[in-house]
Design an enzyme around this catalytic site. Structure first.
Site, PDB file in Angstrom:
ATOM      1  CD  GLU A 116      -2.163  -1.345   2.996  1.00 24.30           C
ATOM      2  OE1 GLU A 116      -2.513  -0.112   3.825  1.00 24.30           O
ATOM      3  OE2 GLU A 116      -2.662  -2.189   3.374  1.00 24.30           O
ATOM      4  CE  LYS A 118       4.497   5.543   7.186  1.00 27.10           C
ATOM      5  NZ  LYS A 118       4.122   7.057   7.548  1.00 27.10           N
ATOM      6  CG  ASP A 120       3.377  12.507   5.102  1.00 24.93           C
ATOM      7  OD1 ASP A 120       3.378  11.915   6.342  1.00 24.93           O
ATOM      8  OD2 ASP A 120       4.455  13.437   4.851  1.00 24.93           O
ATOM      9  CE1 TYR A 226      -8.481   7.014  -1.544  1.00 29.06           C
ATOM     10  CE2 TYR A 226      -6.245   7.404  -1.308  1.00 29.06           C
ATOM     11  CZ  TYR A 226      -7.657   7.269  -2.180  1.00 29.06           C
ATOM     12  OH  TYR A 226      -7.525   7.676  -3.382  1.00 29.06           O
ATOM     13  CE  LYS A 317       8.489   7.270   6.377  1.00 25.18           C
ATOM     14  NZ  LYS A 317       8.833   7.585   7.803  1.00 25.18           N
ATOM     15  CB  CYS A 411      27.267  44.212  11.492  1.00 23.50           C
ATOM     16  SG  CYS A 411      25.403  43.884  12.029  1.00 23.50           S
ATOM     17  CB  CYS A 414      24.803  47.313  14.317  1.00 22.24           C
ATOM     18  SG  CYS A 414      26.062  46.455  14.430  1.00 22.24           S
ATOM     19  CB  CYS A 429      27.704  41.464  14.222  1.00 16.81           C
ATOM     20  SG  CYS A 429      27.494  43.022  14.881  1.00 16.81           S
ATOM     21  CB  CYS A 435      23.995  44.526  16.860  1.00 16.74           C
ATOM     22  SG  CYS A 435      23.603  43.912  15.305  1.00 16.74           S
TER      23      CYS A 435
HETATM   24  C1  9MJ Z   1      -0.737   4.923   6.051  1.00 19.06           C
HETATM   25  N1  9MJ Z   1      -0.195   5.916   6.410  1.00 19.06           N
HETATM   26  O1  9MJ Z   1      -0.991   4.939   4.652  1.00 19.06           O
HETATM   27  C2  9MJ Z   1      -0.894   1.930   7.776  1.00 19.06           C
HETATM   28  N2  9MJ Z   1      -0.837   3.231   6.270  1.00 19.06           N
HETATM   29  O2  9MJ Z   1      -1.318   0.026   9.201  1.00 19.06           O
HETATM   30  C3  9MJ Z   1      -1.254   2.473   5.704  1.00 19.06           C
HETATM   31  N3  9MJ Z   1      -0.797   3.297   7.603  1.00 19.06           N
HETATM   32  C4  9MJ Z   1      -0.908   1.238   9.015  1.00 19.06           C
HETATM   33  N4  9MJ Z   1      -1.564   1.368   6.600  1.00 19.06           N
HETATM   34  C5  9MJ Z   1      -1.060  -0.423  10.479  1.00 19.06           C
HETATM   35  N5  9MJ Z   1      -1.430   2.330   4.375  1.00 19.06           N
HETATM   36  C6  9MJ Z   1      -0.723   0.753  11.226  1.00 19.06           C
HETATM   37  C7  9MJ Z   1      -0.664   1.648  10.294  1.00 19.06           C
END
Ligand code: 9MJ
Length: 677
Positions: A116, A118, A120, A226, A317, A411, A414, A429, A435
């Site tokens: 999936e 991730k 933010d 989602y 990540k 500076c 000053c 400075c 100053c």
């Molecule tokens: C995000 N942030 O998209 C989880 N998450 O599953 C997805 N977070 C998650 N899954 C278990 N797609 C804990 C967090």
């Protein structure tokens, strides 16, 4: 009069139709009718409900506009803990995760994962009872979160009622609230036009919008949602895999991400990761990695979780992002301690989840090493929460006329001649608090949250009061009148009163915070706290030599020098006196040394003439052992030391039954106590 059957039916139809359109729009990203037609349906429903208020239901689509503001958020307990995810930052870490999974399950074959994006945003738990949304809460510490039901109800993507078959009696839906990029950019443009502060990134935008006490504000923010998981489920059996869960969630009317795939074994996982990384720039929302979840729920169950993260999932990540942009200008800034820092002003660029417009070039050497010039195209990098940096200049794009940047010799604020200490990279400075730039920065530091915590005294206000020469030292802040505060730009009467109240409140502080607020070079909050704990009193620190200071854990020779130099300056001593004169105070600090003295907590009164010691000598010796010496006898007195010609104090001790000692008794007691040291 009750509504006619026809009206009831029409309302019912309108609600169903609007909910259908919501699903097409939010779930499938495929609106079936133009916005204007949708609005017309909403208006008709609103009108019918206004005319027939007895028919308004809390889950009608009209009820998404927000309600009365709350005074605070309630803490609520999740029925099942909300887990967070462990991270993997490279292929090896991902492979180690996969190996742990297989070792624990004693499987040699490839494990199947659901992959999936991730998102933010902000994790949220939605509690549905009998298919109706009854509560929404943030993750908080995973066990307890903040209730944000009213806010969540304003998010069009979140169904107020679930649809479809096999609805559990109770279910906690887990997912992510986020702000899609087009809405984020539009919101920020509007904020800038109104002179408000834009959001740094879509994640902050989602969190800031959801954590509003006034849900009418949330209602105006373009948030989406989602779903990807569940907590407690009661009254219905569930699918066998994470993949099937996505299908079921969608059938219930919950939006799910459509970028989900299945991957078996390491090679497929790496491929799935790379594909999403490529797609990232095309997605209309920000993602910061890829989540891999063991697909089979039975296997998930066997793996369980450690502390706050499941053993069956990992977030791989994305690495730091790099983008190109143009250097519009190079300015130099004067810091609190006079350090001159070159700063590149960039054409705004969205990188690593934030919009970057300023990047520090640190110092002269760093500047020349990178040879950044005005007009250059540069590569900017930002990873996670790290401050953005210029990686390099794109030489091929350098303009012929681009000139090497020269650091100023004086500076910019000053006009003092700048200095560079041998062996240091920093140019300074030397004017200190003569100053204005340094005054501004030291006042900002003084009032910051970890220092004196003067709420409402923002940077813009500090800049005004210093520019107008109303404030030259932190102590001056406390002398400004209501009229002076409210006369400043963008300052209403109420804000002026708030600042006065905040200043008053700040007078009661701690020695550690006060020391930190003074802004002594290299004295951060930890060092300030160590100094306070070691010396206990401000004047002891002011009197301390470099040697004394070096006894403090955390203080080395350079910091010790800075501290001594700070207190040697007459200006600094007089600012401290002025601050104490306006009423800044703090409770006494019990030093580590006092805390374990043998006579700690014992109260003595000395009276009469002692045979060999003066009373002052006895007092000093007692205090050295941690005792307190007071002037009058009360029930709290532990011992009265009586010499010749003791009078009323001795009498009172005898009446109250307080133990009386001669000098000889005192010496005996003290020598026994000293042995305990
Ligand atoms: C995000 N942030 O998209 C989880 N998450 O599953 C997805 N977070 C998650 N899954 C278990 N797609 C804990 C967090």
């Amino acid at each position: 009069m009750t509504a006619s059957e026809a009206v009831v039916q029409r309302i019912q139809m309108l609600r169903e139709e609007i909910n259908q359109h919501n699903r097409s729009y939010y779930q499938y990203d495929a609106p079936k009718i133009p916005d204007a037609d949708y609005d017309a349906l909403m208006r008709e429903l609103q009108l019918l409900e206004t005319e027939n208020p007895e028919l308004i239901s809390p889950h009608s689509p009209t009820q998404r506009v927000g309600s009365e503001p709350l005074s605070s958020f309630q803490q609520v307990e999740h029925q099942q803990p909300m887990l967070s995810l462990d991270n993997a930052f490279n292929d090896e870490e991902f492979e180690a995760f996969d190996k742990r999974v297989r070792d624990r399950l004693a499987i040699r074959d490839d494990v199947e994962y659901l992959v999936e994006p991730k998102l933010d945003g902000l994790a949220i738990s939605l509690l549905y009872e009998q298919g109706v949304l009854v509560r929404a809460a943030t993750r908080g510490d995973g066990k307890k979160g903040e209730e944000v039901t009213e806010n969540v109800k304003t998010i069009g993507a979140i169904p107020l009622e679930l649809t479809g078959q096999n609805l559990p009696e109770t279910i906690e839906i887990r997912g992510e609230v986020f702000m899609p990029l087009p809405g984020f950019q539009k919101h920020n443009q509007q904020a800038l036009a109104l002179g408000e502060k834009p959001f740094a990134n879509p994640r902050n935008a989602a969190a800031g919008s959801l954590r509003q006490l006034d849900s009418k504000i949330t209602a105006k923010r373009p948030l989406a949602f989602y779903s990807y998981g569940m907590g407690l489920v009661e009254g219905e059996h569930l699918p066998a895999t994470q993949k099937e869960l996505f299908t079921v969630l969608a059938q219930w009317g919950l939006p799910v991400c459509d970028q989900v795939t299945v991957a078996s074994g390491i090679a497929q996982c790496h491929q799935a990761y790379q594909q999403l990384e490529k797609k990232r720039a095309l997605l209309p929302y920000e993602i910061d990695g890829v989540v891999f979840k063991v697909n089979d729920f039975a296997l998930q169950e066997r793996l369980g979780f450690v502390s706050r993260a499941p053993r069956w999932a990992i977030a791989r990540k994305f690495p730091a992002q790099e983008k190109m942009t143009e250097v519009k200008a190079i300015d130099v800034q004067v810091g609190r301690t006079g350090a001159i820092t070159p700063v590149a002003r960039l054409a705004p660029v969205f990188v690593g989840g934030v919009t970057v417009t300023n990047v520090t070039l640190h110092n002269e050497d760093e500047m020349h090493r990178k040879d950044v010039r005005v007009g250059d195209t540069v590569i900017v990098r930002r990873a996670g929460d790290v401050i953005p940096e210029i990686v390099s200049v794109v030489q091929g794009k350098r303009k012929n006329e681009a000139k090497v940047f020269q650091m100023p010799t004086h500076c910019p604020v000053c006009g003092s001649k700048l200095e560079r200490t041998e062996g240091e990279a920093v140019i300074r400075c030397p004017a200190g608090l003569f100053c204005r730039a340094q005054i501004k920065e030291s006042i900002k530091h003084f009032s910051s949250r970890k220092a004196m915590d003067i709420d409402g005294l923002g940077d813009k206000i500090v800049e005004q009061v210093v520019s107008l020469a109303l404030v030259k030292t932190p102590a001056d802040l406390y002398y400004l009148t209501q009229e002076q505060w409210s006369g400043l730009d963008r300052m209403a009467e109420k804000s002026a009163n708030n600042i006065l109240a905040a200043l008053e409140k700040s007078k009661s502080t701690t020695l550690a915070k006060f020391l930190y607020a003074l802004g002594i070079r290299e004295v951060g909050e930890v060092t300030a706290a160590s100094l306070a704990a070691h010396f206990g009193q401000l004047d002891a620190i002011q009197r301390a030599s470099v040697n004394d200071l070096e006894e403090v854990p955390d203080v080395g020779p350079i910091v010790a020098q800075h501290i001594v130099a700070f207190f040697e300056l007459e200006h600094n001593r007089s600012v401290i006196s002025a601050l104490q004169a306006v009423g800044i105070h703090w409770p006494n600090v019990e030093t580590a040394a006092q805390a374990d003295r043998p006579l700690k907590g014992k109260v003595f009164v000395l009276t009469g003439t002692l045979p060999t010691m003066t009373r002052d000598e006895a007092k000093e010796a007692l205090e050295e052992l941690g005792a307190k010496v007071t002037g009058s006898v009360s029930k709290k007195t532990d011992f009265v030391v009586a010499g010749e010609a003791a009078g009323s104090k001795l009498k009172k001790a005898l009446t109250l039954g307080v133990e009386v000692l001669s000098e000889e008794g005192l010496i005996k007691l003290m020598s026994e106590a000293s042995r305990a040291l």
